[in-house]
Scaffold this active site. Structure first.
Site: not given
Length: 333
Positions: A30, A34, A148, A151, A177, A186, A188
């Site tokens: 997170l 998130h 969100g 995506d 965000v 992200s 990632r």
């Protein structure tokens, strides 16, 4: 507030419920994006409601060669952040809890929209995503679920599934965000080296370039509605020395309505430049689409659209998007 960690649906179903239950679905790791979803859920559910955060790394969403084993798993930190953001419960089921008979024989199929963009790049991804979302909606039994807008295609498909299959849940989209430099948050992002991160900024940079071009064109269209723009008027203004007014009138007279092609071109220029950086950006797709079905829009399109991009930097694949509205005549995009 005290946040309870639960591992089974039986434990979750045993909890007393008063107000509405809001669910935020995550794969863990997170971050502030998130946290924003959780805070939004807390605000909607209110003090009498309940906010449940799911943490589940869904194996069905990962294709061959993707980063299932590499995906970060930070449950202790996730529970802490969820609690700080207003969650009552973190529901972190095992794979056996979600798929008790192994991988399911019956799955949700995303249909044609799920085969475009992300679906084309990651075959089967959206089928796996919708299957686990459907299962988690059944397991958590929420009144509303928040996702969100980063995506965007996922959000559109979840909304379509809920509508087409009559799920009794409200779906809420929450704006993307971003970090201070513009990079969309992200899980990632943590894979990026400093040099890779500099290259990755081209994703948001391309979107902002397209957004700026769009805003300029929409302003010009609004001007065209206000000012009779003819070649004769421009020539008359030039004759009396009003060169700036003449140029404005000429620009209005020759403006191309809508201009999706120009928006794509502005974004593409940034991405082409990033492809020559070290390390380079490897573009997967740049698309300007109708959010109802994720098909490309034409130059005569009016209404809401999504400018979306996906690319790899090093071994990390990133996505981003922004919403735009064509034909708004100066409305905020």
């Amino acid at each position: 507030m005290t946040t309870t960690l639960l591992r089974t649906a039986k434990e979750l179903h045993a909890r007393a419920r008063a107000g509405r239950r809001a669910v935020v679905m995550t794969m863990g790791a997170l971050h502030e994006g998130h946290a924003t979803l959780i805070r939004t859920a807390r605000g909607i559910a209110g003090p009498e409601g309940e906010v449940v955060v799911t943490v589940f790394v869904n194996p069905l969403q990962f294709g061959a060669g993707e980063d299932l084993d590499r995906y970060p798993r930070t449950l202790d930190a996730d529970v802490e952040l969820a609690g700080q953001s207003g969650a009552d419960v973190v529901f972190a089921p095992s794979v056996d809890e979600v798929y008790p008979g192994g991988e399911p024989e019956v799955r949700i199929t995303a249909g044609p929209m799920g085969e475009r963009l992300e679906g084309s790049s990651r075959p089967g991804h959206f089928d796996g995503m919708l299957t686990v979302v459907a299962k988690l909606l059944h397991l958590t039994r929420p009144d509303l679920a928040l996702y969100g807008q980063k995506d965007a295609q996922q959000l559109a498909l979840i909304r379509r599934m809920v509508r087409d299959l009559n799920f009794g849940v409200e779906i809420v989209g929450v704006p993307t965000v971003r970090e201070e430099d513009g990079l969309a948050l992200s899980s990632r992002n943590r894979y990026l080296s400093a040099a890779e991160r500099r290259t990755a900024l081209a994703l948001s940079g391309a979107l902002f370039a397209g957004q700026d071009r769009h805003a300029a064109q929409e302003a010009l269209r609004a001007r065209a509605r206000e000012v009779p723009a003819t070649r004769a008027r421009a020539e008359a203004l030039s004759a009396i020395g009003e060169s700036r007014a003449a140029a404005d009138t000429h620009a209005v007279a020759t403006a191309v309505p809508g201009g999706p092609a120009a928006v794509r071109a502005a974004a593409r220029q940034v991405l082409d430049e990033a492809a020559r950086l070290d390390p380079p950006l490897a573009l997967d797709y740049l698309a300007l689409v109708d959010p109802s079905d994720f098909t490309e829009i034409g130059d005569d399109f009016t209404g809401d659209a999504v400018l979306a991009v996906a690319a790899r930097v090093g071994a990390t694949r990133l996505i981003d998007n922004i919403p735009l509205t064509f034909g708004s005549f100066g409305a905020a995009s």
